[in-house]
Write an enzyme that holds these catalytic residues in place. Structure first.
Site, PDB file in Angstrom:
ATOM      1  N   CYS A   1      24.944   9.624  38.596  1.00 53.41           N
ATOM      2  CA  CYS A   1      26.151   9.755  37.776  1.00 53.41           C
ATOM      3  C   CYS A   1      25.905  10.002  36.292  1.00 53.41           C
ATOM      4  O   CYS A   1      25.585  11.119  35.900  1.00 53.41           O
ATOM      5  CB  CYS A   1      27.032   8.522  37.981  1.00 53.41           C
TER       6      CYS A   1
ATOM      7  N   GLU B   1      27.859   7.231  44.895  1.00 54.52           N
ATOM      8  CA  GLU B   1      27.567   5.986  44.188  1.00 54.52           C
ATOM      9  C   GLU B   1      28.625   4.928  44.479  1.00 54.52           C
ATOM     10  O   GLU B   1      29.815   5.219  44.617  1.00 54.52           O
ATOM     11  CB  GLU B   1      27.529   6.275  42.686  1.00 54.52           C
TER      12      GLU B   1
ATOM     13  N   LYS C   1      18.992   3.281  38.408  1.00 54.12           N
ATOM     14  CA  LYS C   1      19.712   4.039  37.384  1.00 54.12           C
ATOM     15  C   LYS C   1      19.240   3.693  35.977  1.00 54.12           C
ATOM     16  O   LYS C   1      19.107   2.525  35.611  1.00 54.12           O
ATOM     17  CB  LYS C   1      21.214   3.766  37.528  1.00 54.12           C
TER      18      LYS C   1
END
Length: 570
Positions: free
Chosen positions: A233, A105, A201
């Site tokens: 994440c 990321e 995300k």
């Protein structure tokens, strides 16, 4: 075979570069590049059949731990360096046998040079549009070409822009005056360089980014017969989309891009990655940004309940390195039955130069300091309102020491139990239940989860000859119970070292974790449960106007370690 072939041409390459130096100034580099690219093309043509196919029992995966650049570069220079480094890794001998490569990321571009990303249903190959369209930025095109040239599935993460008007039919929220949404986005290229999957995300952590009106679930199939899902994440800590992809959609192979801030004693990066993969019994390909000064490091390839195939926690200044493993495929919806190949870890001392968080709820555990020496046998039971846990420990003498400093010390241990809410940032929280022992630098609660200074030699006063923790966890619909371990080098113990059992009772799960072999290097050892039904993700609906008004301050912050840590660490 491929790797040996590449190693064998290294001396030839040096010779060609020497010949190239004899050419006129502008012709030498051109000659060298043409020759080396020709060698690569010959290699791919000669060994192309080595790619895994649908009939193989395994595939070859690579995850990249990548150190980004920040200081002394313009945005264009930064992105150009990152793009070149990505391509160099994809073309390297270490990556040659891989079928799929994952980059981490937030290590490619930023809010000052965003790109449109084609929708997967458009089946666009950006590489083929290099001379036809300016819609896609050069780095998206270049990496599409790199996937195509190297015949690999490639997953990257980038900062994406989208015209609000293009999405107005499904998203009624107000748009920024510039007409753009800005996303934290994963992009998947197939072997042709075609965009076959895109994920924006869902769970935003200290980022000025938009989210989609409804959460996305990104799933794609490969020519080697494996179906993957992917997310980013902070998503890993919440039910949607991470756990939902496993529990609801039945996906057994997961891709995870991250710039993760490790937290002691239970949520350091590799520790969480292995725990999540083991608890779900899934394959996890995890690629981490490598910026230890801000807390970011941690990559690995995990074979479910068979443990880690390869993992890396990096200290000091970080690395740019690919970690490769042969991954056995799941049978149809069945758990892992094949033992992994030899587990390998990076040899770094990760706690050196790594900025670490500490669990903010650790002081609120119901805990007891363990009175242990070189020959102790103890039994302890602790409870909260919702959970009772028991500990049995037996110790013995040890002769090991860790570190290379001028002073020495030894950790003490507490046994703790916790149920309830733990926060991340403002509206972001999880409901968790934990039974574990964890290391402390002295006999106070406030010292738990802390580490001795890097120049300290750790001299354990005993080893755990036996260590067993049990707990009965109330059953809910959305729940993940995981084994959770951490040693002095910031890696998790492997299945050869740990016994894990989870028994389904009518109204509860009885979990048990126990050592299989003596250990004197533990920072944490226990059971970690995530109760998703009552957990909340990030505040979902950032406005694009907020992104624009704060982006300048955020970019300035990227040049300072402390502000970078706040800027985009997950």
């Amino acid at each position: 075979m491929l790797r040996k072939w590449c190693d064998g041409i290294s001396s030839l390459t040096a010779g060609i570069e020497a010949i190239g130096s004899k050419f006129p100034q502008n012709m030498g580099p051109l000659f060298v590049n043409i020759f080396l690219n020709s060698l690569l093309a010959i290699a791919l043509q000669a060994f192309g059949s080595q790619a895994s196919d649908i009939n193989d029992s395994h595939f070859v995966a690579g995850v990249v731990e990548f150190r980004p650049d920040f200081i002394g570069l313009t945005t264009e220079q930064l992105i150009a360096k990152h793009t070149d480094a990505y391509i160099e890794i994809l073309s390297s001998p270490e990556a040659l046998e891989t079928d799929i490569v994952v980059f981490p990321e937030s290590t490619l571009n930023n809010e000052f040079n965003t790109t449109y990303v084609p929708a997967p249903e458009e089946a666009i190959i950006p590489c083929l549009l290099a001379n036809q369209s300016s819609r896609y930025e050069y780095y998206l095109i270049a990496l599409s070409c790199a996937a195509r040239d190297n015949r690999k599935y490639v997953i990257i993460n980038l900062t994406e822009k989208e015209d609000c008007a293009a999405n107005a039919a499904v998203d009624p929220r107000p748009c920024a005056t510039n007409g753009l949404n800005i996303y934290n986005t994963n992009v998947v290229f197939d072997r042709e360089g075609r965009v076959i999957s895109r994920y924006r995300k869902v769970n935003i952590y200290v980022e000025r980014k938009n989210t989609t009106y409804q959460p996305e679930f990104a799933i794609f199939d490969t020519d080697f017969g494996v179906r993957f899902a992917h997310f980013i994440c902070f998503d890993l800590l919440f039910y949607t989309p991470a756990e939902e992809l496993v529990a609801k959609y039945g996906i057994r192979n997961i891709i995870f891009t991250s710039m993760f801030a490790s937290e002691t004693p239970f949520l350091t990066a590799v520790q969480l990655q292995q725990s999540w993969a083991w608890g779900n019994n899934v394959t996890l390909l995890a690629a981490g940004a490598s910026y230890p000064q801000s807390g970011a490091t941690g990559s690995g390839i995990y074979a479910g309940s068979s443990g880690s195939l390869v993992s890396a926690m990096i200290g000091n200044s970080g690395v740019r390195q690919i970690y490769v493993a042969k991954v056995h495929k799941f049978a149809e919806k069945s758990p892992y039955t094949t033992a992994p190949e030899t587990h390998t870890t990076a040899a770094a001392q990760p706690q050196t130069g790594v900025r670490l968080l500490r669990d903010p709820q650790l002081d609120n555990f119901n805990s007891q300091l363990l009175q242990l020496n070189a020959s102790s046998v103890i039994s302890v039971e602790l409870c909260t309102e919702m959970l009772c846990c028991s500990l049995i420990a037996e110790t013995t003498t040890t002769e090991n020491s860790y570190g290379n400093g001028t002073t020495s010390d030894a950790y003490q241990y507490r046994f703790g139990v916790f149920t309830g809410r733990r926060s991340y940032e403002k509206e972001q929280y999880s409901d968790v239940a934990i039974c574990a022992i964890y290391a402390c630098t002295d006999d106070t609660v406030s010292s738990c989860g802390l580490l001795f200074p890097a120049n300290t030699t750790i001299m354990p006063k005993f080893a755990f000859k036996r260590l067993q923790i049990e707990g009965s966890f109330q059953k809910t619909e959305r729940l993940l119970i995981m084994p959770n371990t951490l040693d002095f080098s910031f890696y998790s113990l492997q299945p050869a070292q740990v016994a894990w059992n989870l028994a389904d009772k009518s109204k509860s799960y009885d979990a048990e974790i126990a050592l299989k072999a003596s250990a004197d290097n533990l920072l944490a050892f226990g059971i970690y449960a995530n109760y998703y039904d009552s957990s909340s993700g990030a505040h979902k609906y950032c406005s694009s106007m907020l992104i624009l008004s704060t982006s300048v301050l955020l970019w300035i912050g990227a040049y300072a370690t402390d502000l970078l840590y706040v800027y985009e660490i997950l």
